[in-house]
Design a protein around this motif. Structure first.
Motif, PDB file in Angstrom:
ATOM      1  N   LYS A  92       0.955  -1.339   0.003  1.00  0.00           N
ATOM      2  CA  LYS A  92      -0.156   0.098  -0.034  1.00  0.00           C
ATOM      3  C   LYS A  92       0.694   1.205   0.069  1.00  0.00           C
ATOM      4  O   LYS A  92       2.078   1.252   0.442  1.00  0.00           O
ATOM      5  CB  LYS A  92      -0.992   0.120   1.222  1.00  0.00           C
ATOM      6  N   VAL A  93       0.273   2.367  -0.442  1.00  0.00           N
ATOM      7  CA  VAL A  93       0.960   3.561  -0.371  1.00  0.00           C
ATOM      8  C   VAL A  93       0.201   4.646   0.195  1.00  0.00           C
ATOM      9  O   VAL A  93      -1.161   4.470   0.008  1.00  0.00           O
ATOM     10  CB  VAL A  93       0.938   4.091  -1.989  1.00  0.00           C
ATOM     11  N   ILE A  94       0.831   5.473   1.245  1.00  0.00           N
ATOM     12  CA  ILE A  94       0.028   6.456   2.049  1.00  0.00           C
ATOM     13  C   ILE A  94       0.302   7.639   1.455  1.00  0.00           C
ATOM     14  O   ILE A  94       1.567   8.137   1.231  1.00  0.00           O
ATOM     15  CB  ILE A  94       0.560   6.298   3.466  1.00  0.00           C
ATOM     16  N   THR A  95      -0.764   8.323   1.200  1.00  0.00           N
ATOM     17  CA  THR A  95      -0.661   9.813   0.531  1.00  0.00           C
ATOM     18  C   THR A  95      -0.150  10.950   1.821  1.00  0.00           C
ATOM     19  O   THR A  95      -0.346  10.664   2.512  1.00  0.00           O
ATOM     20  CB  THR A  95      -1.674  10.017  -0.374  1.00  0.00           C
ATOM     21  N   ALA A  96       0.069  12.045   1.113  1.00  0.00           N
ATOM     22  CA  ALA A  96       0.529  13.043   1.829  1.00  0.00           C
ATOM     23  C   ALA A  96      -0.898  13.416   2.991  1.00  0.00           C
ATOM     24  O   ALA A  96      -0.677  13.973   3.875  1.00  0.00           O
ATOM     25  CB  ALA A  96       0.868  14.506   1.224  1.00  0.00           C
ATOM     26  N   GLY A  97      -2.263  13.326   2.132  1.00  0.00           N
ATOM     27  CA  GLY A  97      -3.318  13.599   2.925  1.00  0.00           C
ATOM     28  C   GLY A  97      -4.086  12.460   3.842  1.00  0.00           C
ATOM     29  O   GLY A  97      -5.022  12.585   4.478  1.00  0.00           O
ATOM     30  N   GLY A  98      -3.011  11.207   3.789  1.00  0.00           N
ATOM     31  CA  GLY A  98      -3.339  10.303   4.794  1.00  0.00           C
ATOM     32  C   GLY A  98      -4.096   9.037   4.240  1.00  0.00           C
ATOM     33  O   GLY A  98      -4.551   8.262   5.115  1.00  0.00           O
ATOM     34  N   ALA A  99      -4.456   9.313   2.980  1.00  0.00           N
ATOM     35  CA  ALA A  99      -5.360   8.175   2.145  1.00  0.00           C
ATOM     36  C   ALA A  99      -4.281   6.981   2.023  1.00  0.00           C
ATOM     37  O   ALA A  99      -3.193   7.083   1.940  1.00  0.00           O
ATOM     38  CB  ALA A  99      -5.833   8.519   0.921  1.00  0.00           C
ATOM     39  N   SER A 100      -4.966   5.612   2.111  1.00  0.00           N
ATOM     40  CA  SER A 100      -4.204   4.425   1.890  1.00  0.00           C
ATOM     41  C   SER A 100      -4.619   3.871   0.639  1.00  0.00           C
ATOM     42  O   SER A 100      -6.021   3.793   0.404  1.00  0.00           O
ATOM     43  CB  SER A 100      -4.615   3.526   3.111  1.00  0.00           C
ATOM     44  N   VAL A 101      -3.644   3.639  -0.349  1.00  0.00           N
ATOM     45  CA  VAL A 101      -3.980   2.996  -1.714  1.00  0.00           C
ATOM     46  C   VAL A 101      -3.362   1.820  -1.781  1.00  0.00           C
ATOM     47  O   VAL A 101      -2.162   1.962  -1.621  1.00  0.00           O
ATOM     48  CB  VAL A 101      -3.573   3.965  -2.676  1.00  0.00           C
ATOM     49  N   GLU A 102      -4.079   0.728  -1.776  1.00  0.00           N
ATOM     50  CA  GLU A 102      -3.495  -0.673  -1.796  1.00  0.00           C
ATOM     51  C   GLU A 102      -3.304  -0.937  -3.249  1.00  0.00           C
ATOM     52  O   GLU A 102      -3.914  -0.476  -4.426  1.00  0.00           O
ATOM     53  CB  GLU A 102      -4.615  -1.658  -1.382  1.00  0.00           C
ATOM     54  N   TYR A 103      -2.481  -2.121  -3.420  1.00  0.00           N
ATOM     55  CA  TYR A 103      -1.829  -2.283  -4.895  1.00  0.00           C
ATOM     56  C   TYR A 103      -1.698  -4.025  -4.976  1.00  0.00           C
ATOM     57  O   TYR A 103      -1.144  -4.465  -4.150  1.00  0.00           O
ATOM     58  CB  TYR A 103      -0.912  -1.648  -5.412  1.00  0.00           C
ATOM     59  N   ASP A 104      -1.942  -4.339  -6.205  1.00  0.00           N
ATOM     60  CA  ASP A 104      -1.331  -5.893  -6.525  1.00  0.00           C
ATOM     61  C   ASP A 104      -0.072  -5.704  -7.149  1.00  0.00           C
ATOM     62  O   ASP A 104       0.863  -6.439  -6.923  1.00  0.00           O
ATOM     63  CB  ASP A 104      -2.442  -6.481  -7.419  1.00  0.00           C
ATOM     64  N   TYR A 105       0.061  -4.661  -7.826  1.00  0.00           N
ATOM     65  CA  TYR A 105       1.325  -4.337  -8.674  1.00  0.00           C
ATOM     66  C   TYR A 105       1.542  -2.722  -8.500  1.00  0.00           C
ATOM     67  O   TYR A 105       0.642  -1.989  -8.621  1.00  0.00           O
ATOM     68  CB  TYR A 105       1.353  -4.389  -9.879  1.00  0.00           C
ATOM     69  N   LEU A 106       2.943  -2.317  -8.193  1.00  0.00           N
ATOM     70  CA  LEU A 106       3.182  -1.095  -8.082  1.00  0.00           C
ATOM     71  C   LEU A 106       4.494  -0.523  -9.234  1.00  0.00           C
ATOM     72  O   LEU A 106       5.225  -1.295  -9.224  1.00  0.00           O
ATOM     73  CB  LEU A 106       3.540  -0.718  -6.575  1.00  0.00           C
ATOM     74  N   ILE A 107       4.209   0.568  -9.821  1.00  0.00           N
ATOM     75  CA  ILE A 107       5.076   1.095 -10.685  1.00  0.00           C
ATOM     76  C   ILE A 107       5.617   2.408 -10.265  1.00  0.00           C
ATOM     77  O   ILE A 107       4.723   3.362  -9.915  1.00  0.00           O
ATOM     78  CB  ILE A 107       4.583   1.300 -12.173  1.00  0.00           C
ATOM     79  N   VAL A 108       6.786   2.427  -9.884  1.00  0.00           N
ATOM     80  CA  VAL A 108       7.481   3.476  -9.453  1.00  0.00           C
ATOM     81  C   VAL A 108       8.025   4.430 -10.396  1.00  0.00           C
ATOM     82  O   VAL A 108       8.914   4.015 -11.314  1.00  0.00           O
ATOM     83  CB  VAL A 108       8.575   3.573  -8.463  1.00  0.00           C
TER      84      VAL A 108
END
Length: 444
Positions: A128-144
């Motif tokens: 998961k990725v946490i945004t600056a606003g505090g939202a949590s975004v889950e992923y199966d695949y992450l592309i940086v």
């Protein structure tokens, strides 16, 4: 036709020849109709792309065409998209600042979701990725695809509000700063004095850019007949000017021909705008060099969110700068196989150019889709990097090379990579932006 200081460039070809070559350059740089794409793959995979710059946007559009049913989310707080290869043209007085500016959402596929925030934390174990606003975004695949950070704070005494004043430029800082750099360089080539150029010792985007602007400044002065009023110094960060030996030798010869003074193993650490002195660290200790005009280029490192995560290399030359630990051929993370990297953030020996992104995106697409299907990808990235190295207004060398420092010209027999050619200039000044835009749309 391009203008230079308000005067038309003296070309020996007719207008018809100009447009003919422009069309030819466009074709050469890949603007042909895209080949038929593979059949769509049905999936419910959650794919998160960090960064909506050139790499992230191209990736989103490619995956939108390739996948059926995937949930594609981009996370990026930037409202504007910057066409960064245009910064040099802006700083040369050939394009206005808005030449490089569009809006980020305009390039994204409608099916993708844009989270208009910056990433604050990456949890590769929890996926998961946490945004600056505090939202949590889950992923199966992450592309940086976050690009890199221009570390201006690492230069003591410097701040961006100095750009455009007292002979200070900063082409890398953005379109408006590139325009201010042009104004400062224009004044310098009127008045003369000491021109000082250099690059950081870190990895950097488009390593040829510092050389380009040195050549452009020299050429501008020659066209004004003021070259004898100035001295131009290039302070190399290492023992060479360019990482590819054969290109380095060509640059050395051109520097000598143009009358540049050169010095080696100089790394900028501080600047004093009042005294117009730049301080460099050298093997013999700190030394100061004077300037009346200088193009400040800072160290370049991975964004903080990456350096504060477990994704960078833990050891080796890229660990301190924070580049992602990925396999250099398939751009897949070494320790977290559901994570891929594309663009400047990748911890690989070559590839921090927009041209490299064009070659990297299909590789990541291939391996990510293969992973979704439970297969092995087959495409490999060979380190392809391209640099249209401007040597004067209206002339450039189209330098293309791979991981092994081999020259890999796309048009052998047509474009000689180490010759200063007008056709190579056209590729930079005319055709490259259209190719770039096609790449953003996933079409090139």
């Amino acid at each position: 036709m391009p203008v230079y200081g308000g005067k038309e460039l003296e070309m020996k070809t007719s207008r018809r020849q100009f447009f003919g070559l422009a069309v030819g350059a466009a074709a050469l740089t890949g603007l042909q109709v895209a080949p038929a794409r593979a059949a769509k793959v049905k999936t419910r995979a959650k794919i998160v792309i960090l960064g909506a710059g050139a790499a992230g946007t191209a990736m989103a559009n490619r995956l939108d065409e390739r996948l059926d049913g995937a949930e594609i989310t981009l996370i990026d707080g930037r409202k504007q998209h910057w066409y960064q290869p245009g910064f040099t043209l802006i700083a040369a007085g050939l394009k206005p600042a808005d030449y490089s500016v569009t809006q980020t959402p305009d390039w994204l596929p409608r099916s993708a979701r844009l989270v208009p925030e910056y990433a604050a934390e990456i949890d590769p174990v929890g996926k998961k990725v946490i945004t600056a606003g505090g939202a949590s975004v889950e992923y199966d695949y992450l592309i940086v695809a976050l690009g890199l950070k221009l570390d201006w704070d690492a230069i003591e005494g410097f701040s961006l509000d100095m750009v455009g004043k007292d002979g200070i430029g900063a082409v890398y800082a953005g379109p408006e700063y590139a325009a201010k750099t042009w104004a400062a360089m224009d004044t310098f080539t009127d008045e003369g004095g000491e021109g000082l150029f250099y690059r950081p010792a870190t990895e950097m985007k488009c390593a040829g850019a510092p050389l380009k602007y040195t050549f452009i400044t020299d050429d501008y002065a020659r066209k004004k007949d003021t070259r004898d009023k100035m001295n131009i110094t290039y302070a190399a960060h290492s023992k060479s000017f360019f990482g590819v030996p054969i290109v380095n030798e060509k640059v050395r010869m051109l520097f000598e021909d143009r009358g540049f003074e050169t010095t080696f193993d100089h790394v900028l650490k501080a600047i004093d705008p009042g005294k117009k002195l730049a301080t460099f660290s050298t093997p013999e200790g700190d030394t100061e060099l004077p300037y009346d005009f200088t193009n400040v280029i800072p160290p370049q490192v991975a964004p903080d969110v990456i350096r504060n995560s477990d994704l960078p290399w833990h050891e080796g030359k890229w660990a301190a700068q924070g580049w992602l630990e990925v396999d250099k051929y398939n751009l897949q993370h070494v320790r977290y196989p559901e994570i891929f990297s594309v663009g400047d953030i990748s911890g690989v020996p070559k590839g921090k150019t927009a041209a490299s992104v064009k070659w990297q995106v299909p590789v990541v697409e291939d391996h990510l889709v293969a992973a979704i299907e439970g297969k092995e990808g087959t495409k490999l990235y060979n380190g392809y990097t391209s640099c249209p190295l401007i040597t004067r207004i209206g002339r450039a060398m189209l330098i293309e090379f791979d991981y092994n420092n081999n020259l890999v010209p796309s048009f052998p027999g047509i474009v000689a990579p180490l010759e200063e050619l007008w056709i190579s200039w056209l590729m930079k000044e005319v055709a490259l932006k259209a190719t770039y835009n096609a790449m953003l749309r996933g079409k090139a």
